[in-house]
Design an enzyme around this catalytic site. Sequence first.
Site, PDB file in Angstrom:
ATOM      1  N   ASP A  54      -7.696  -4.397  -7.554  1.00  0.00           N
ATOM      2  CA  ASP A  54      -7.316  -3.404  -6.549  1.00  0.00           C
ATOM      3  C   ASP A  54      -7.425  -1.971  -7.087  1.00  0.00           C
ATOM      4  O   ASP A  54      -6.847  -1.627  -8.122  1.00  0.00           O
ATOM      5  CB  ASP A  54      -5.881  -3.679  -6.091  1.00  0.00           C
ATOM      6  CG  ASP A  54      -5.450  -2.828  -4.912  1.00  0.00           C
ATOM      7  OD1 ASP A  54      -6.274  -2.047  -4.411  1.00  0.00           O
ATOM      8  OD2 ASP A  54      -4.279  -2.962  -4.506  1.00  0.00           O
ATOM      9  N   SER A  88       0.834  -1.201   0.000  1.00  0.00           N
ATOM     10  CA  SER A  88       0.000   0.000   0.000  1.00  0.00           C
ATOM     11  C   SER A  88       0.879   1.267   0.000  1.00  0.00           C
ATOM     12  O   SER A  88       1.777   1.387  -0.821  1.00  0.00           O
ATOM     13  CB  SER A  88      -0.942  -0.042   1.206  1.00  0.00           C
ATOM     14  OG  SER A  88      -1.960   0.938   1.099  1.00  0.00           O
ATOM     15  N   HIS A 126      -7.527  -5.069  -1.987  1.00  0.00           N
ATOM     16  CA  HIS A 126      -6.300  -4.370  -1.606  1.00  0.00           C
ATOM     17  C   HIS A 126      -5.640  -5.043  -0.397  1.00  0.00           C
ATOM     18  O   HIS A 126      -4.441  -4.885  -0.170  1.00  0.00           O
ATOM     19  CB  HIS A 126      -6.609  -2.909  -1.278  1.00  0.00           C
ATOM     20  CG  HIS A 126      -5.397  -2.100  -0.951  1.00  0.00           C
ATOM     21  ND1 HIS A 126      -4.353  -1.895  -1.838  1.00  0.00           N
ATOM     22  CD2 HIS A 126      -5.031  -1.451   0.203  1.00  0.00           C
ATOM     23  CE1 HIS A 126      -3.426  -1.152  -1.263  1.00  0.00           C
ATOM     24  NE2 HIS A 126      -3.794  -0.868  -0.026  1.00  0.00           N
TER      25      HIS A 126
END
Length: 623
Positions: free
Chosen positions: A197, A135, A312
């Site tokens: 994602d 991330s 994600h």
Amino acid sequence: FESSEMLATFLASTPLLRDSWRLCDIANRSAPGSYVMNCAGDIGYVAFSGIQTVVRTDPIRRNLVPLDTAGEGIFSALHCGSASCGAQEEEAEEPAMVHAGMLRLFKTTYDCPGFRKQMMALMETSKSLVITGHSLGGILASLSTLWLLSYLQSIYSSLSIICITFGSPLLGNHSLNQAILRQRWGGKFCHVVSKDDIMPRILFAPVLPFIPQLNIILQSWQWSMTSRNLSNFTVQLSDKDKAELFRYVSAHVEEAASLNTNASLRSQYRPFGSYLFFSSDGAICVDSSAAVVQMLSLMFSKASPNSCIENHLKYGDCVNRAYSSQFLNKGTLEVSEASYEASLKMALRSSGLNSSDSEVEKAKDCLRMAKQLGRTPSLNCAKLAINLSKITRYRAQIEWYQTYCDESDDQMGYYDSFKQKRASKREVQVNKNRIKLAAFWDNVITMLDNNQLPCDFDKRAKWVNASQFYKLLVEPLDIAEYYRSGTHLRKGHYMKYGRERRFEIFDRWWRERSVGEEENGKRSKYAGLTQDTCFWARVEEAREWLDKARMETDKSKLDTLLENINYFEAYASQLVERKEVSKDVLAKYSSYSIWMDEWKEYKSQVPRISPQLLSCAGRETVL
């Protein structure tokens, strides 16, 4: 890695992907806002947590800032102004730019002395480094890798580094991508992206209207990253809000793919490095920036408002599938089959796009383009080798001219004969050859800048040696032309204002080559070509210093001039003593010999020169 195919094969055969994700997961749960380090044998790992303390809207605003705002020297190798990159001023490239908020976050980490101290300690005990992050941690991993690559280049280190990110947002603009390609660093980055994602696609869209919703998603993600149980993941958004956000981002990703040209994306976010796309059916690896944008769009078109948020957090599932026997037996990370079309079908299946999908033809074109681009560097290298053999005659004619000058009765030598050339047929032809050789090598540099040659091109002995011999032979002629034409009077001295970028690049290739023991031996005779190719430029500067010293009345300025002259004299004497100069340097009427005579005469006529300054001549000096 030379191509995404090599990278995919490597990752499929090593535990790097699994170990990287494991450490990212640990960083998410136990080191929020920080990073963790670990060693596995002689491989060092650094994992940045996806949970970072930032201004609430920073991660989702699209503002870009020049990379050099981080501070001088941090990303020195990527600072590419028009002059330094050999471009004309009117064609100056936009600077490499990155996400403003994430650059500030990196700078906060970088400015912590403990971080740099730990990194240096890890590098000392490791043969290879893996920098990773999930991330927002993926962006920190990318920036840290760029910093380390710049640092290692500055100290000529051969330490191997690879950066692996999971679900990382985009980092910078087209110029950043080009700067990375120029440094041959594209193969050092692998960005793992789930088919659904939203995070790697978010910065394609101007998300100002959705900042409240995105802040909620970001907080939900970061809360869940600290939990071992992701089955309870929820986002406090209505289905309507999710659907609107998904459609909005999807439309902008599709628009970016449809306008995917260097001109249209020049001031927008653009991917760099290789992208490893995962679906439930397999994985494909792509390294062409244009093809990556296409695949980001095509694969996202099959996502849903819920899956684009939930996935994600599911990169652990992607990695586990990557190492399952069933997954690998499908050949989804393999890259070659006897039939190209069969390989293409396998890649399409791995992407999760079925043959019945309306977008499948676009995907085929995209993968064909990526495949063709992957083959191009090796083909270009083979063509260059042929062209190199064709220009050998130009080099040979210049070598003959050098011998002619060194044996001439005028005793001026190679450099001064060309500098004082008359409009004879001989000198005109040598000058034409000089220009033709420059055009060939400038084309090599352009191809490197555009990622059209193999990633290890600058490490191959054939090209390192050929470029070095060209530099030794021809740069003295470039210097002679620079001063003969009076260009130094308009622009300044050659070393600072006139040296071509190709010579600076060839310097680096030569420094970074593998040196054998035979290259370190003491010379028994003078070199065929002066080993410092800028020697004559230094002579020209020394001549100017001496001219100024004769007229200078200010003692402080005179002392500075004399100190510069003495340092040069010491340096030149060392080169001569080590026989690292060719015999034209010592020719009776060469610029250097004349300068030495004038300098000795000046010293004999000005006995008041400080003994301290005179003693400089005996110092070890490197200019």
